[in-house]
Enzyme design. Structure first.
Site, mmCIF file in Angstrom:
data_model
loop_
_atom_site.group_PDB
_atom_site.id
_atom_site.type_symbol
_atom_site.label_atom_id
_atom_site.label_comp_id
_atom_site.label_asym_id
_atom_site.label_seq_id
_atom_site.Cartn_x
_atom_site.Cartn_y
_atom_site.Cartn_z
ATOM 1 N N GLN A 1 39.144 78.418 -5.456
ATOM 2 C CA GLN A 1 38.814 77.601 -6.628
ATOM 3 C C GLN A 1 39.456 76.246 -6.914
ATOM 4 O O GLN A 1 40.698 76.330 -6.112
ATOM 5 C CB GLN A 1 39.060 78.463 -8.015
ATOM 6 N N ASP B 1 36.564 82.405 -5.328
ATOM 7 C CA ASP B 1 37.095 83.543 -4.722
ATOM 8 C C ASP B 1 37.136 84.921 -5.836
ATOM 9 O O ASP B 1 36.975 86.065 -5.624
ATOM 10 C CB ASP B 1 37.946 83.587 -3.842
HETATM 11 O O1 LIG Z 1 43.342 79.087 -8.783
HETATM 12 C C1 LIG Z 1 43.005 80.253 -8.600
HETATM 13 C C2 LIG Z 1 42.351 81.029 -9.848
HETATM 14 O O2 LIG Z 1 42.182 80.096 -10.936
HETATM 15 C C3 LIG Z 1 43.308 81.010 -7.422
HETATM 16 O O3 LIG Z 1 43.313 82.243 -7.487
HETATM 17 C C4 LIG Z 1 42.670 80.105 -6.102
HETATM 18 O O4 LIG Z 1 41.312 80.684 -6.372
HETATM 19 C C5 LIG Z 1 43.228 80.743 -4.967
HETATM 20 O O5 LIG Z 1 42.905 81.935 -4.547
HETATM 21 P P1 LIG Z 1 43.735 82.746 -3.352
HETATM 22 O O6 LIG Z 1 43.512 81.888 -2.014
HETATM 23 O O7 LIG Z 1 44.922 83.075 -3.547
HETATM 24 O O8 LIG Z 1 42.781 84.059 -3.267
#
Ligand SMILES: O=C(CO)[C@@H](O)[C@H](O)COP(=O)(O)O
Ligand SMILES: Nc1ncnc2c1ncn2[C@@H]1O[C@H](COP(=O)(O)OP(=O)(O)O)[C@@H](O)[C@H]1O
Length: 485
Positions: free
Chosen positions: A90, A247
């Site tokens: 995100q 995600d």
């Molecule tokens: O910033 C957030 C949620 O707000 C994170 O959860 C990102 O979406 C990254 O996700 P991963 O790479 O750790 O799955």
């Protein structure tokens, strides 16, 4: 139809911080017929010394190449897909020039350099309560709006060269389809999408000098983004492309999540969330009031320091990540990258309570405790008031495969825990979205039909209140140190 499949095939993509993962899934049964993975590189930013403190950047072109490599690893099955969907990390700020090429590397969700801009934006536009009511969230440095403001302040020439702004997942969707399309889930992490109205907030956009025409269209749940229109990837031309999502929203789809089912995800980020029918508006900023990828909401709290921080402590101690030992009174707040929950963007790691008899294994356990405690502290705020105290925590993400992570969550939460057998829930959620589009079904119902949340259940153990109290006291007493750069 694939050789061993009962139904048409769909592809689900997870373009996350550390890698791209692709799954080819039977839309009828949910059977995973092929999987692929390819790594990403995250750099520290492009400051004068080759890296600025707090910078985290990746080249979007690299995500595209990684998508191609991961699909190649799926073999012939990917070429038989009838529908595709891309989920991604995100918040990332992807800036494209008039030719559609990246102006500069993307600023990632865990880049904390925009902390001063996020504080300024909150001040300038009415304060935390107003932001929470309008957009569902108080925009921290993770949010795209703060990153755009950072770019305007620090690299005005890059901002001026920007003809289009995208998020990681919709950048990839655009390269697949030629269409600028996003979804409400990922749009809700920008800070310029009003959860109150379900549309871009033109006043906020004007305030930060970003023309709405530079943003992608927000598709409605169940709508298509387009069809595959690029010959570069091993996907069939003309296959349907769903809008994709962030995600965390994709993992919620992948679990077929219903309200009242809390999730704790242990990946590069740590997240706790649940589906809710109530629009979140938390003025403390601890809970981000995201939309989900259907028509509901996904209140979520996110930490910056999770699996990578604990693995780093293990490496420093020269220990395997599972080589933890119980006991001792050491407290380790593993805020190596600054922290978002609690909101300490300039923090570094803090160790307290070290004694002659503290062992290396206890120190490693203390790092797990610090990472998990930060998430559990936010859990109660994420959950609707009527969520049962004994509702099992669904434990997902790469860390869910580790015993030390699982046992730490059990010990510090006192809750039952379920670890789904399915490992790639983000990619599976994207696949469920693609299947839902193809078959005209609700994607969460598709995932439930696939049985993706099935897993091993672990009974609750007594909550370790002494460890939780030590952590809470260290956080409170260390406030001055943790606020420093
Ligand atoms: O910033 C957030 C949620 O707000 C994170 O959860 C990102 O979406 C990254 O996700 P991963 O790479 O750790 O799955
Ligand atoms: N068997 C395992 N035990 C504990 N942790 C693991 C295991 N396998 C992977 N991990 C952790 O999972 C992390 C990657 O998680 P993942 O959810 O794939 O990340 P992301 O989606 O953010 O790129 C790695 O940083 C690693 O520490």
């Amino acid at each position: 139809m694939g050789a061993q499949s009962a139904g048409p095939l769909v592809v689900g993509v997870d373009s996350s911080t550390q890698s791209t993962k692709t799954l080819v899934v039977d839309a009828e049964t949910g059977a995973v017929l092929a999987r692929g993975q390819a790594p990403h590189t995250v750099t520290g930013g492009t400051g004068k010394d080759g890296g600025e403190p707090g910078g985290k950047e990746s080249d979007p072109e690299q995500w595209w190449r990684a998508l191609g490599e991961a699909l190649d690893r799926c073999g012939a099955a990917a070429r038989q897909a009838s529908a595709v969907s891309v989920a991604g990390q995100q918040h990332g700020l992807v800036t494209l020039d008039a030719a559609g090429a990246p102006v500069r590397p993307a600023l990632l969700w865990n880049d904390v350099r925009a902390a001063p801009q996020s504080e300024r934006l909150v001040r300038e536009r009415g304060g935390a309560e107003v932001w929470a009511q309008r957009t569902g969230s108080v925009p921290r440095s993770a949010f795209t709006v703060a990153k755009w403001a950072w770019l305007c302040d620090n690299e005005p020439e890059s901002a001026a060269a920007t003809a289009a702004v995208r998020l990681p997942h919709d950048y990839l969707t655009q390269r697949l389809t030629g269409q600028g399309v996003t979804d409400r889930g990922d749009a809700s992490g920008t800070g310029w999408w009003a959860s109150a109205t379900g549309a871009y907030d033109t006043e906020i956009l004007e305030h930060v000098g970003l023309a709405p025409e530079k943003l992608p269209r927000v598709a409605l749940p169940g709508e298509a983004a387009g069809t595959v229109r690029c010959a570069e990837l091993p996907l069939p031309q003309g296959a349907l492309v769903a809008p994709g999502t962030g995600d965390n929203m994709a993992a919620a789809l992948g679990l077929g999540l219903r309200s009242g089912q809390p999730v704790l995800s242990l990946g590069t980020s740590g997240t706790v969330y649940a589906v809710s029918t109530h629009r979140p508006t938390d003025p403390t900023g601890i809970v981000a009031g995201f939309a989900d990828a259907r028509g509901d909401w996904l209140p979520l709290a996110c930490t910056l320091n999770c699996t990578l921080a604990v693995d780093r402590v293990a490496a420093l101690l020269g220990r395997d990540r599972e080589a933890v030992e119980a006991g001792g009174s050491a407290v380790l707040l593993p805020f190596l990258d600054g922290e978002r929950t609690p909101n300490l963007p300039h923090a570094s790691g803090l160790l307290h309570g070290l004694r002659h008899d503290t062992t290396a294994g206890q120190l490693l356990q203390a790092a797990y405790d610090g990472a998990v405690f930060a998430l559990l502290q936010a859990l109660d705020r994420v959950l609707d008031a009527d969520t049962a105290d004994d509702a099992p925590l669904l434990l997902i993400g790469g860390g869910a495969r580790g015993r030390a992570w699982r046992e730490t969550v059990r010990r510090l939460s006192g809750r039952p825990v379920v670890v789904p057998e399915a490992q790639e829930l983000v990619a599976l959620g994207a696949a469920a979205q693609a299947a839902g589009l193809l078959l005209g079904e609700d994607p969460a119902a598709v995932a439930r039909r696939w049985g993706t949340a099935r897993g091993t259940a672990f009974e609750p153990v007594e909550r370790d209140t002494a460890a939780c109290d030590r952590l809470a006291a260290t956080l409170a007493d260390g406030a001055a140190l943790l606020g420093h750069r």
